[in-house]
Design a protein around this motif. Structure first.
Motif, short mmCIF file in Angstrom:
data_model
loop_
_atom_site.label_atom_id
_atom_site.label_comp_id
_atom_site.label_asym_id
_atom_site.label_seq_id
_atom_site.Cartn_x
_atom_site.Cartn_y
_atom_site.Cartn_z
N GLN A 1 0.83 -1.21 0.00
CA GLN A 1 0.00 0.00 0.00
C GLN A 1 0.86 1.25 0.00
O GLN A 1 1.93 1.30 0.60
N VAL A 2 0.37 2.26 -0.70
CA VAL A 2 1.00 3.58 -0.70
C VAL A 2 -0.07 4.58 -0.28
O VAL A 2 -1.16 4.60 -0.87
N GLN A 3 0.22 5.37 0.70
CA GLN A 3 -0.69 6.43 1.12
C GLN A 3 -0.17 7.76 0.56
O GLN A 3 1.02 8.06 0.67
N LEU A 4 -1.08 8.52 -0.02
CA LEU A 4 -0.73 9.79 -0.65
C LEU A 4 -1.57 10.91 -0.05
O LEU A 4 -2.79 10.76 0.09
N VAL A 5 -0.91 12.01 0.29
CA VAL A 5 -1.61 13.16 0.86
C VAL A 5 -1.19 14.42 0.13
O VAL A 5 -0.01 14.81 0.18
N GLU A 6 -2.15 15.05 -0.54
CA GLU A 6 -1.89 16.28 -1.27
C GLU A 6 -2.06 17.49 -0.35
O GLU A 6 -2.84 17.46 0.60
N SER A 7 -1.35 18.56 -0.70
CA SER A 7 -1.50 19.83 -0.01
C SER A 7 -1.11 20.95 -0.96
O SER A 7 -0.53 20.69 -2.02
N GLY A 8 -1.44 22.17 -0.58
CA GLY A 8 -1.01 23.32 -1.35
C GLY A 8 -2.09 23.97 -2.20
O GLY A 8 -1.84 24.99 -2.85
N GLY A 9 -3.28 23.38 -2.22
CA GLY A 9 -4.35 23.99 -2.98
C GLY A 9 -4.85 25.27 -2.34
O GLY A 9 -4.44 25.63 -1.23
N GLY A 10 -5.72 25.98 -3.05
CA GLY A 10 -6.26 27.22 -2.51
C GLY A 10 -6.91 28.05 -3.59
O GLY A 10 -7.16 27.57 -4.70
N LEU A 11 -7.16 29.30 -3.25
CA LEU A 11 -7.78 30.26 -4.16
C LEU A 11 -6.69 31.18 -4.71
O LEU A 11 -5.90 31.74 -3.94
N VAL A 93 -10.47 19.83 -8.48
CA VAL A 93 -9.77 19.09 -7.43
C VAL A 93 -8.59 18.40 -8.09
O VAL A 93 -8.75 17.71 -9.11
N TYR A 94 -7.41 18.59 -7.51
CA TYR A 94 -6.20 18.02 -8.07
C TYR A 94 -5.77 16.81 -7.23
O TYR A 94 -5.73 16.90 -5.99
N TYR A 95 -5.48 15.73 -7.93
CA TYR A 95 -5.11 14.47 -7.28
C TYR A 95 -3.72 14.03 -7.72
O TYR A 95 -3.38 14.14 -8.90
N CYS A 96 -2.95 13.48 -6.80
CA CYS A 96 -1.75 12.77 -7.20
C CYS A 96 -2.05 11.27 -7.14
O CYS A 96 -2.95 10.82 -6.42
N ALA A 97 -1.29 10.51 -7.90
CA ALA A 97 -1.53 9.09 -7.99
C ALA A 97 -0.23 8.37 -8.32
O ALA A 97 0.68 8.96 -8.91
N ALA A 98 -0.18 7.11 -7.94
CA ALA A 98 1.02 6.29 -8.14
C ALA A 98 0.70 5.12 -9.06
O ALA A 98 -0.37 4.50 -8.96
N THR A 99 1.65 4.82 -9.94
CA THR A 99 1.47 3.74 -10.89
C THR A 99 2.80 3.03 -11.13
O THR A 99 3.86 3.58 -10.86
N MET A 102 4.25 3.62 -17.06
CA MET A 102 4.16 5.02 -17.44
C MET A 102 2.90 5.18 -18.29
O MET A 102 2.81 4.66 -19.39
N THR A 103 1.90 5.86 -17.77
CA THR A 103 0.61 5.91 -18.43
C THR A 103 -0.12 7.19 -18.09
O THR A 103 0.10 7.80 -17.03
N THR A 104 -1.00 7.60 -19.00
CA THR A 104 -1.86 8.77 -18.74
C THR A 104 -3.27 8.35 -18.35
O THR A 104 -4.10 9.19 -18.06
N ASP A 105 -3.56 7.04 -18.37
CA ASP A 105 -4.90 6.53 -18.11
C ASP A 105 -5.11 6.38 -16.61
O ASP A 105 -4.41 5.58 -15.97
N PRO A 106 -6.06 7.12 -16.03
CA PRO A 106 -6.26 7.02 -14.59
C PRO A 106 -6.61 5.61 -14.12
O PRO A 106 -6.34 5.26 -12.96
N ASP A 110 -2.66 2.90 -9.36
CA ASP A 110 -3.05 1.99 -8.27
C ASP A 110 -3.44 2.72 -6.99
O ASP A 110 -4.28 2.24 -6.24
N TYR A 111 -2.81 3.84 -6.73
CA TYR A 111 -3.03 4.54 -5.46
C TYR A 111 -3.32 6.01 -5.73
O TYR A 111 -2.69 6.62 -6.61
N TRP A 112 -4.24 6.57 -4.94
CA TRP A 112 -4.69 7.95 -5.12
C TRP A 112 -4.72 8.67 -3.78
O TRP A 112 -5.02 8.08 -2.73
#
Length: 122
Positions: A1-11, A93-99, A102-106, A110-112
């Motif tokens: 398992q990989v846990q991912l936490v995004e930050s830095g968003g805003g207005l 909403v911006y998401y990071c993900a791990a694969t 090398m692909t552009t297909d969501p 595997d992990y979001w």
């Protein structure tokens, strides 16, 4: 398992900049290629950028090319998305993900993370 936490968003105003971060924990971060996606209200999730395991190769969607930069720091288990010249249509909403591949297909990621909201005002 990989846990991912995004930050830095805003207005931010149109033309402004934001830097998103995505911190990973769990399995070895450097084993995974990383991507950034975004999803606007009522729209499908779309690919923005991805980066290979070492950080030596990147790829961007045409809609963000020249304005966004993806990078990673494997020592810090973190991937970044520097966003410049932001446009109102970048509100999403911006998401990071791990694969592995090398692909552009969501569907192949595997992990979001949970996502971070970016709002660009006109």
């Amino acid at each position: 398992q990989v846990q991912l936490v995004e930050s830095g968003g805003g207005l931010v105003q149109a033309g402004g900049s934001l830097r998103l971060s995505c911190a990973a924990s769990g399995r070895t971060f450097s084993n995974y290629r990383m991507g950034w996606f975004r999803q606007a209200p009522g729209k499908e999730r779309e690919f923005a950028a991805h980066i290979n395991r070492s950080g030596s190769s990147t790829f961007y969607a045409d809609s963000v090319k020249g304005r966004f930069t993806i990078s990673r720091d494997n020592a810090k288990n973190t991937v970044y998305l520097q966003m410049n010249s932001l446009k109102p249509e970048g509100t999403a909403v911006y998401y990071c993900a791990a694969t592995v591949p090398m692909t552009t297909d969501p569907k192949n990621y595997d992990y979001w993370g949970q996502g971070t909201q970016v709002t660009v005002s006109s």
